[in-house]
Every structure is written in C-alpha cells, then in structure tokens.
Design an enzyme around this catalytic site. Structure first.
Site, PDB file in Angstrom:
ATOM      1  N   ASN A 196     -20.073  15.168 -35.236  1.00 56.80           N
ATOM      2  CA  ASN A 196     -20.862  15.042 -34.016  1.00 56.80           C
ATOM      3  C   ASN A 196     -21.120  16.414 -33.420  1.00 56.80           C
ATOM      4  O   ASN A 196     -20.183  17.183 -33.212  1.00 56.80           O
ATOM      5  CB  ASN A 196     -20.113  14.182 -32.980  1.00 56.80           C
ATOM      6  CG  ASN A 196     -20.984  13.809 -31.798  1.00 56.80           C
ATOM      7  OD1 ASN A 196     -22.074  13.269 -31.987  1.00 56.80           O
ATOM      8  ND2 ASN A 196     -20.527  14.109 -30.595  1.00 56.80           N
ATOM      9  N   GLU A 197     -22.372  16.732 -33.213  1.00 55.22           N
ATOM     10  CA  GLU A 197     -22.743  17.974 -32.518  1.00 55.22           C
ATOM     11  C   GLU A 197     -21.921  19.170 -33.002  1.00 55.22           C
ATOM     12  O   GLU A 197     -21.178  19.783 -32.230  1.00 55.22           O
ATOM     13  CB  GLU A 197     -22.615  17.798 -31.009  1.00 55.22           C
ATOM     14  CG  GLU A 197     -23.577  16.762 -30.452  1.00 55.22           C
ATOM     15  CD  GLU A 197     -23.658  16.758 -28.923  1.00 55.22           C
ATOM     16  OE1 GLU A 197     -22.673  17.148 -28.268  1.00 55.22           O
ATOM     17  OE2 GLU A 197     -24.717  16.363 -28.393  1.00 55.22           O
TER      18      GLU A 197
ATOM     19  N   PHE B 192     -18.165   8.277 -15.921  1.00 58.18           N
ATOM     20  CA  PHE B 192     -19.257   8.298 -14.944  1.00 58.18           C
ATOM     21  C   PHE B 192     -20.588   8.716 -15.567  1.00 58.18           C
ATOM     22  O   PHE B 192     -21.524   9.080 -14.869  1.00 58.18           O
ATOM     23  CB  PHE B 192     -18.890   9.194 -13.754  1.00 58.18           C
ATOM     24  CG  PHE B 192     -17.738   8.636 -12.960  1.00 58.18           C
ATOM     25  CD1 PHE B 192     -17.859   7.400 -12.328  1.00 58.18           C
ATOM     26  CD2 PHE B 192     -16.532   9.305 -12.885  1.00 58.18           C
ATOM     27  CE1 PHE B 192     -16.792   6.850 -11.623  1.00 58.18           C
ATOM     28  CE2 PHE B 192     -15.455   8.772 -12.178  1.00 58.18           C
ATOM     29  CZ  PHE B 192     -15.587   7.533 -11.544  1.00 58.18           C
ATOM     30  N   HIS B 193     -20.657   8.701 -16.893  1.00 56.43           N
ATOM     31  CA  HIS B 193     -21.921   8.964 -17.594  1.00 56.43           C
ATOM     32  C   HIS B 193     -22.695   7.657 -17.623  1.00 56.43           C
ATOM     33  O   HIS B 193     -22.116   6.582 -17.816  1.00 56.43           O
ATOM     34  CB  HIS B 193     -21.591   9.415 -19.020  1.00 56.43           C
ATOM     35  CG  HIS B 193     -22.735  10.016 -19.767  1.00 56.43           C
ATOM     36  ND1 HIS B 193     -23.798   9.270 -20.233  1.00 56.43           N
ATOM     37  CD2 HIS B 193     -22.978  11.298 -20.127  1.00 56.43           C
ATOM     38  CE1 HIS B 193     -24.640  10.080 -20.865  1.00 56.43           C
ATOM     39  NE2 HIS B 193     -24.176  11.310 -20.812  1.00 56.43           N
TER      40      HIS B 193
ATOM     41  N   ARG C  99     -11.724  16.804 -27.237  1.00 57.88           N
ATOM     42  CA  ARG C  99     -12.296  16.541 -28.566  1.00 57.88           C
ATOM     43  C   ARG C  99     -12.728  17.886 -29.139  1.00 57.88           C
ATOM     44  O   ARG C  99     -12.556  18.904 -28.481  1.00 57.88           O
ATOM     45  CB  ARG C  99     -13.486  15.569 -28.460  1.00 57.88           C
ATOM     46  CG  ARG C  99     -14.647  16.142 -27.663  1.00 57.88           C
ATOM     47  CD  ARG C  99     -15.849  15.189 -27.659  1.00 57.88           C
ATOM     48  NE  ARG C  99     -16.967  15.792 -26.965  1.00 57.88           N
ATOM     49  CZ  ARG C  99     -18.076  15.150 -26.648  1.00 57.88           C
ATOM     50  NH1 ARG C  99     -18.224  13.877 -26.946  1.00 57.88           N
ATOM     51  NH2 ARG C  99     -19.053  15.781 -26.028  1.00 57.88           N
TER      52      ARG C  99
ATOM     53  N   TRP D  30     -21.721  15.668 -16.845  1.00 61.85           N
ATOM     54  CA  TRP D  30     -21.136  16.966 -17.184  1.00 61.85           C
ATOM     55  C   TRP D  30     -21.852  18.140 -16.523  1.00 61.85           C
ATOM     56  O   TRP D  30     -21.506  19.287 -16.773  1.00 61.85           O
ATOM     57  CB  TRP D  30     -21.060  17.139 -18.709  1.00 61.85           C
ATOM     58  CG  TRP D  30     -22.250  16.643 -19.476  1.00 61.85           C
ATOM     59  CD1 TRP D  30     -22.351  15.445 -20.128  1.00 61.85           C
ATOM     60  CD2 TRP D  30     -23.503  17.311 -19.677  1.00 61.85           C
ATOM     61  NE1 TRP D  30     -23.584  15.327 -20.733  1.00 61.85           N
ATOM     62  CE2 TRP D  30     -24.309  16.454 -20.471  1.00 61.85           C
ATOM     63  CE3 TRP D  30     -24.027  18.543 -19.273  1.00 61.85           C
ATOM     64  CZ2 TRP D  30     -25.614  16.789 -20.862  1.00 61.85           C
ATOM     65  CZ3 TRP D  30     -25.319  18.869 -19.659  1.00 61.85           C
ATOM     66  CH2 TRP D  30     -26.094  18.001 -20.444  1.00 61.85           C
TER      67      TRP D  30
ATOM     68  N   GLU E 255     -29.508  11.104 -29.466  1.00 61.57           N
ATOM     69  CA  GLU E 255     -28.840  10.856 -28.178  1.00 61.57           C
ATOM     70  C   GLU E 255     -29.718  11.332 -27.040  1.00 61.57           C
ATOM     71  O   GLU E 255     -30.358  12.383 -27.141  1.00 61.57           O
ATOM     72  CB  GLU E 255     -27.528  11.644 -28.082  1.00 61.57           C
ATOM     73  CG  GLU E 255     -26.357  11.073 -28.810  1.00 61.57           C
ATOM     74  CD  GLU E 255     -25.097  11.895 -28.526  1.00 61.57           C
ATOM     75  OE1 GLU E 255     -24.920  12.364 -27.397  1.00 61.57           O
ATOM     76  OE2 GLU E 255     -24.317  12.077 -29.468  1.00 61.57           O
TER      77      GLU E 255
ATOM     78  N   GLU F 194     -15.823  10.452 -19.860  1.00 62.34           N
ATOM     79  CA  GLU F 194     -17.241  10.203 -19.594  1.00 62.34           C
ATOM     80  C   GLU F 194     -17.486   8.865 -18.900  1.00 62.34           C
ATOM     81  O   GLU F 194     -18.547   8.263 -19.051  1.00 62.34           O
ATOM     82  CB  GLU F 194     -18.033  10.355 -20.897  1.00 62.34           C
ATOM     83  CG  GLU F 194     -17.994  11.816 -21.333  1.00 62.34           C
ATOM     84  CD  GLU F 194     -18.792  12.153 -22.575  1.00 62.34           C
ATOM     85  OE1 GLU F 194     -19.310  13.278 -22.645  1.00 62.34           O
ATOM     86  OE2 GLU F 194     -18.864  11.308 -23.487  1.00 62.34           O
TER      87      GLU F 194
HETATM   88  C1  GLA Z   1     -22.987  14.608 -26.348  1.00 55.14           C
HETATM   89  C2  GLA Z   1     -22.013  13.904 -27.261  1.00 55.14           C
HETATM   90  C3  GLA Z   1     -21.659  12.527 -26.809  1.00 55.14           C
HETATM   91  C4  GLA Z   1     -21.483  12.483 -25.320  1.00 55.14           C
HETATM   92  C5  GLA Z   1     -22.723  12.972 -24.658  1.00 55.14           C
HETATM   93  C6  GLA Z   1     -22.685  12.900 -23.155  1.00 55.14           C
HETATM   94  O1  GLA Z   1     -24.280  14.503 -26.712  1.00 55.14           O
HETATM   95  O2  GLA Z   1     -22.464  13.869 -28.589  1.00 55.14           O
HETATM   96  O3  GLA Z   1     -20.472  12.140 -27.467  1.00 55.14           O
HETATM   97  O4  GLA Z   1     -20.410  13.293 -24.970  1.00 55.14           O
HETATM   98  O5  GLA Z   1     -22.911  14.315 -24.997  1.00 55.14           O
HETATM   99  O6  GLA Z   1     -23.858  13.359 -22.571  1.00 55.14           O
END
Ligand code: GLA
Ligand code: ZN
Length: 673
Positions: free
Chosen positions: A161-162, A365-366, A123, A323, A315, A363
């Site tokens: 996003n971020e 395993f998150h 991504r 990660w 978040e 993700e």
């Molecule tokens: C970031 C992203 C999310 C996800 C989380 C996982 O904050 O914005 O999409 O990948 O990390 O911790």
C-alpha cells in the site's frame, strides 16, 4: 510513456469492458463481526459498488503468530462478496507487518536519517531492504495467492500500500553500496560522478560510503540523488518480489499497487513497466481552491503513465480526511466532481477509502462511504448517487485519451531542484509544472505529462517548465523533437547532468546552439520582481516576473520580450530560436502572462482550443473523454452558460439545449448527439 493509445494492451480496459466502470473502496471486514459482512455486501450492492479492496492491513489476522495461517475469515469474506456479485481487489497485507515480526526482528524496522529505529504501533514500519521482512512478505503473498488464485471474486491484486518508505539503517547502507557498484562499477567512477573533489569528500574504500544521514551541513547532491533513486528501486523490488510471488502461486489476474500522485518518495516513471494497471490515490483538499487543477494535473500524469489508456482511482475520500490539521467535509457536489474529474481524465473507476467508517484506530474520524451515522445520511445518499452516475457512464469504460501537448517533468529534476544549496528554494518544478498546466486546463486541452526520455514524436507541443536535470538521451530526444513539434523551455531547464552537476556551457545544455542564445546567470528576484514587456508587435507578452529569472545572452535568437527593472533592466526575457520551433521563457511569471505565453505556443503549434458546445463564462473547467464532455464548476457560485447545439445529459439521459447551469463545485456531463 508515449502519446499512443494502446487500450488494447491495457489490462484494466479488459476488466472494465466486462464490468463497466469500477466503484467501491477499501473494505476492512476484520474490524467487524461476521454478521456485518452480509449487511455490508447488501448495502454495497444498493450503492452500486462492484469492487472492493480487501486485506490491505490483514497480516496480523492472517498470520497471528510466526508461520501460522488463519484464512478462515477471509475465505468467508470473499465468498460473501462473491455471492453478492462484488469483485475483489485482493491485497498483499505487507504495508503493516504484525507486532510479533517487528518485536522479534528489530532489524525489520526502519531507521531515520538521525539514527532512530522506529517502532511498530502505527503502520509502514518496515525497512525496504530487510532480508527477514522481504522473506516474510514473500511468504505471506505466496500463501495468499495460492489460496485465492482461483477464487471467482478476485479480479485484481494489490501489492502492499502506498510504497514510500525510506530507511537509513546499516543494512540499507550495505545495499546502497551494492547498488552504486552496479551504477558506477568502481570507486573512481563514484568519486567522479558525485564530484567528491569538492569539500574533501573523496572516498578511498566502499565501507566509507553511507546514505545521506544527518550531517552538519549540506549533503553532497549526488549522494542525495542516488539515494532517492536507490530507495525508489528498493521499493520497486518489494513490489516485483510480491508480484512474482503472486504469479508464481498461479494467479493470472492483473496486479497493481497504488501510487500517490506527485509523491517524491518514488519515481513512478521507472515503475510502470512492472505494473499491469496504473492506480493512484487522490486526496484533493476541499478547502483548497487550487485542488481541482492540482487533481486534474495528477490524473493526467496517471493517464500518461498508462500510455493514454485507462488508469484507476484506487483511493479518494467521499468527504473529510482526518490527517490534515483542519478537515473540511466535501459537499455532495464536490465529492461528485472529484470523482467525475478522475473519470474525465481517464480513470476507469472510483474507489474510496473506505467502505465502512472505523469505530477504532487512527482513522476513526476519516469519512467513509458508510458513515458512523449509517445509510440515512447526506454522505451515503451522495455515495449512492455517484454509483448511479458511474453506471450511466459505463460506455466510457476503456476509452483512451490522446493528447497533442506534453508537459515534461521528471523526478530527478524535482529532487535536485528542491534541495538546499540552490540559487533559490522557491523554484519548485512541480509548482512550475502546475503554472504552465493551468492555462491548458482552463482551455480544456488534453495534456500528457512525460519525461524527456519518452517517445516525444507524436506531440505538436512540448513544454519543459523546469526540467533541471537531463540525461544525454533526454537531450538528444528534445533536440530531435524540435523538428517534429514546438518545444518551449522554462527557467533552470537543461542545467544539470543526472548527478546534479552543472553541465558545461553553453546552457541550456544541448539546445543553446539551436536556440541562438545562452543562459549566463541565474537571478532570483527581490520582492518587487521585474516587469516583462513585449518587444515588437504581436506577442502581447507583458506582465510581471517574480521569484526567479535568467540573464540570457542571445546570439541570433529573436527577443520576444524584455525585462524592465531589477538588475535585468533591458535584458531579454523571452526568446525564439532563429528558424526553429524552439522558445525560451527566462522567468517565473504571473498567471496572466503565463496564459499569453501558452496561447503563443499553442498558436505556434497550430493547436486551436478544443471545440466545445458551451459558450460564455470561461469559469467552467472542461475535459473531453471520447464523445463525452465533462463540465466542472470549480467556483463557489453557480455558473450559467449557453449550449451552441442540443446535447444529451449523459447522467440523466435528458436532452439539454439553451441555457445550462452548473452548480457551485458541481459537474454536468454531456454527450454530443
Ligand atoms: C491512504 C492509505 C489508506 C488511508 C487513507 C486515508 O491513502 O492508503 O490506508 O490511510 O490514506 O486518507
Ligand atoms: Zn534499512
């Protein structure tokens, strides 16, 4: 950023005044068959969820082929959520462009400093200045907003996003030149600002100017700083373009994007004017004993960006992330404390990544609010309990926090002081910020984090741990703040101009005359460091200096402490200006000395420690929001304390008096009665 508390002007406060504290998380229903959506909504309601972020990564689903649109699934998702009373934070899906876009238009993919063009398959694979990417991102944002502007579930928009991408491609190089032309007007100005006379870097034509790509040795610090500013500005343009597309399509809801705390890739202080809601992603490491203080500091930054009003924890993780190298789960108490700490420091909600654990993808395993193992799980029980906690704390929604103390920090200082080519690479302004913050956090003071250009007039105490790079405006601001409050400077502060060039002596720039002293030399310390000894009675300043010190030459300043040992034997270490509320600490010091130093300064500013009904162990972390007192136990064993007067437990409604035990890593919230 000012110590004001204009909650009235805060879009989030308006939202939460109706809905209470927000609870929920990222929801990616495109991963699941439609039957799951109803089940999800039902389970969300049972957990107290009232807001979910949808469509963050939905682009390839909405636009399966160039120019096509498939909104049917999203229509249904939004309708289902609305049916169950769950509000939606609807995202423009631009953080992950579809593979067809990345394949057909390779120029939309970013290039590294080494010249490698990155591929899709993960991504964030976009170049922030790509005309094609920007155009397609705007179009999808426009169509999305046109379709859902009036959908009753949508209460908030989430752009991308971020943001944090960096690209060194030729397109970015061209855009960088345009940006530089605006900043310096002509090449002469650029050569002057970057000091290109050194190492024969003089540019004779704009085409020669490139981003700081891989080079044989140290890059020009001015190029580096400006490229970071430029990158932050380009990302901000992406944000504003999509925001304007949403508005242009008729959507009236507030718009935000999620920051990443102290993330070096963008300067949030230059962004906040464009956001309706300040929101942040926070992933404290459950294995790090320092995580609570780091998280509190970051939350205070967010609250300061929101001018003291509420911000939103967009978040977090309910348990482990996937990660880090080795991902410890959070205990239920840790999860609760991480969430409540954000509320204590001004957040009006707690959202997690993500609602339902992904079966596939990077993700899987998150942790998630609804784990792979389902509802009958430790994690999901903790999720439901937190939902109940947040309902109990609903009266706090919108409550602002006013701080009388500000720590000064800015991104250009951080960028400059963490590059190579300095006296030491071990003096990180962020770590110094944390070191100065820690005693204040322990004592329960409310603290703002602001730049030197902010309105500093309302603060009784201003602390500049390592404000290395200062604009002329910041210097004037700091100078005039000395009259209205107490100002304390740390080492390597007020050294450089906005291009990273050393300002003319005497240093600290613009303040040396007021201080009655100047910095003569920067002295990284050897492994033994140096001792620091109080001069005269009363200050108690004694301890250990390490990493970095300054050779200070007083001419009128009072010497409060001196160094013993190293090459600095007998030299002043701590100074107070004659007749002015200005102090200077010329070293990095151990934690105990830092606590004494901060105590000296709060004393000079007339700031008594905040009152608390809790006596006894100092091991508890406290934070106050409105009439609520949050107690956290950051340690790994329970802590028992005694209440000086009865209080109400804000989470259970029970009366609490006498002894009070806060479990390991746990939290208690009291309300003064
Ligand atoms: C970031 C992203 C999310 C996800 C989380 C996982 O904050 O914005 O999409 O990948 O990390 O911790
Ligand atoms: Zn690029």
């Amino acid at each position: 950023m000012a110590p004001s508390t204009r909650a009235g002007g805060n879009a989030l406060a308006r939202l939460t005044s109706v809905r209470g504290l927000l609870y929920g998380g990222d929801y990616a229903p495109e991963q699941w068959p439609a039957e799951t959506w109803r089940e999800d909504a039902q389970l969300m309601v049972a957990a107290g969820v009232n807001l979910v972020t949808v469509n963050v990564f939905g682009w390839s689903r909405i636009e399966p082929a160039e120019g096509e649109r498939d909104f049917a699934w999203l229509d249904e998702v939004l309708d289902v959520l609305h049916e169950w009373g769950i509000a939606v934070d609807l995202a423009t899906p631009t953080a992950s462009p579809p593979p067809w876009l990345a394949s057909r238009y390779p120029e939309t993919r970013p290039v590294t400093a080494d010249g490698v063009r990155l591929w899709h398959g993960s991504r964030n694979h976009f170049c922030p200045t790509s005309v094609v990417y920007r155009d397609r991102a705007r179009r999808i944002a426009t169509d999305l907003a046109a379709r859902y502007a009036d959908h009753p579930a949508v209460v908030l928009w989430h752009v991308g996003n971020e943001f944090g991408q960096v690209c060194w491609c030729d397109g970015c190089a061209a855009r960088f030149r345009t940006w530089l032309t605006t900043r310096y007007r002509d090449l002469e100005g650029l050569n002057e600002a970057w000091g290109t006379a050194f190492w024969g870097q003089r540019y004779s034509s704009w085409e020669q100017v490139v981003p700081p790509r891989a080079a044989p040795y140290l890059p020009n610090p001015g190029t580096d700083l400006d490229f970071r500013r430029f990158t932050s500005d380009m990302l901000l343009q992406l944000y504003t373009e999509q925001r304007d597309a949403i508005r242009g399509a008729g959507a009236a809801q507030p718009i935000t994007t999620n920051f990443m705390g102290f993330f070096p890739g963008l300067d949030p202080t230059t962004w906040v004017g464009e956001l309706d809601v300040v929101s942040d992603d926070s992933y404290p490491d459950p294995a790090d004993p320092e995580a609570p203080v780091r998280a509190a500091l970051t939350h205070d930054l967010m609250r300061s960006l929101a001018d003291g009003g509420p911000w939103l924890l967009m978040e977090q993780a309910v348990s482990a992330v996937n990660w880090r190298e080795h991902n410890l789960p959070k205990t239920a108490e840790q999860m609760r404390s991480d969430a409540l700490r954000a509320i204590a420091h001004g957040s009006d909600g707690v959202l997690s990544f993500q609602w339902r654990a992904s079966a596939s993808g990077a993700e899987r395993f998150h942790s998630a609010m609804l784990p792979h193992a389902g509802t009958d799980t430790r994690v999901h029980r903790a999720v439901r309990a937190l939902g109940a906690d947040l309902r109990a704390l609903a009266p706090l929604a919108g409550t602002p926090i006013t701080a009388r103390i500000a720590l000064l920090f800015d991104w250009p200082s951080w960028w400059t002081a963490t590059r190579r080519g300095l006296p030491t690479s071990r003096l990180d302004p962020l770590e110094q910020l944390l070191a100065w913050y820690r005693p204040l956090w322990r004592a329960g003071y409310a603290v703002d984090i602001v730049t030197g250009e902010a309105d500093l007039t309302g603060y009784a105490l201003l602390l500049a741990p390592t404000l290395h790079t200062v604009t002329d405006r910041a210097l004037t601001n700091l100078r005039s703040a000395v009259g209205t409050g107490v100002l304390a400077l740390g080492p390597f502060t007020a050294v450089a101009d906005p291009n990273g060039a050393v300002r003319p002596a005497p240093l600290p720039a613009g303040l040396a005359d007021l201080l009655g002293a100047q910095v003569e030399e920067w002295c990284p310390l050897g492994p033994d460091g140096a001792r620091l000894t109080a001069r005269g009675a009363g200050t108690g300043l004694r301890g250990h200096a390490h990493t970095f010190a300054e050779r200070l030459r007083p001419h009128g300043a009072t010497v409060l402490a001196t160094f013993t040992g190293a090459d600095l034997d007998g030299c002043p270490a701590v100074l107070r200006a004659p007749g002015a509320d200005l102090f200077h600490l010329g070293a990095v010091v151990d934690e105990e000395t830092m606590t004494t130093w901060i105590g000296l300064l709060t004393g000079a500013a007339g700031l008594a420690p905040p009152e608390s009904p809790v006596t006894g162990p100092a091991a508890l972390e406290t934070a106050r929001r409105g009439d609520h007192l949050f107690l956290f136990n950051p340690g790994s064993t329970p802590v028992t304390t005694t209440l000086t007067h009865p209080c109400t437990d804000a989470l259970t409604g029970a009366e609490r008096a006498g002894e009070l035990t806060v479990p390991a890593a746990g939290a208690v919230v009291l309300k003064e009665t």
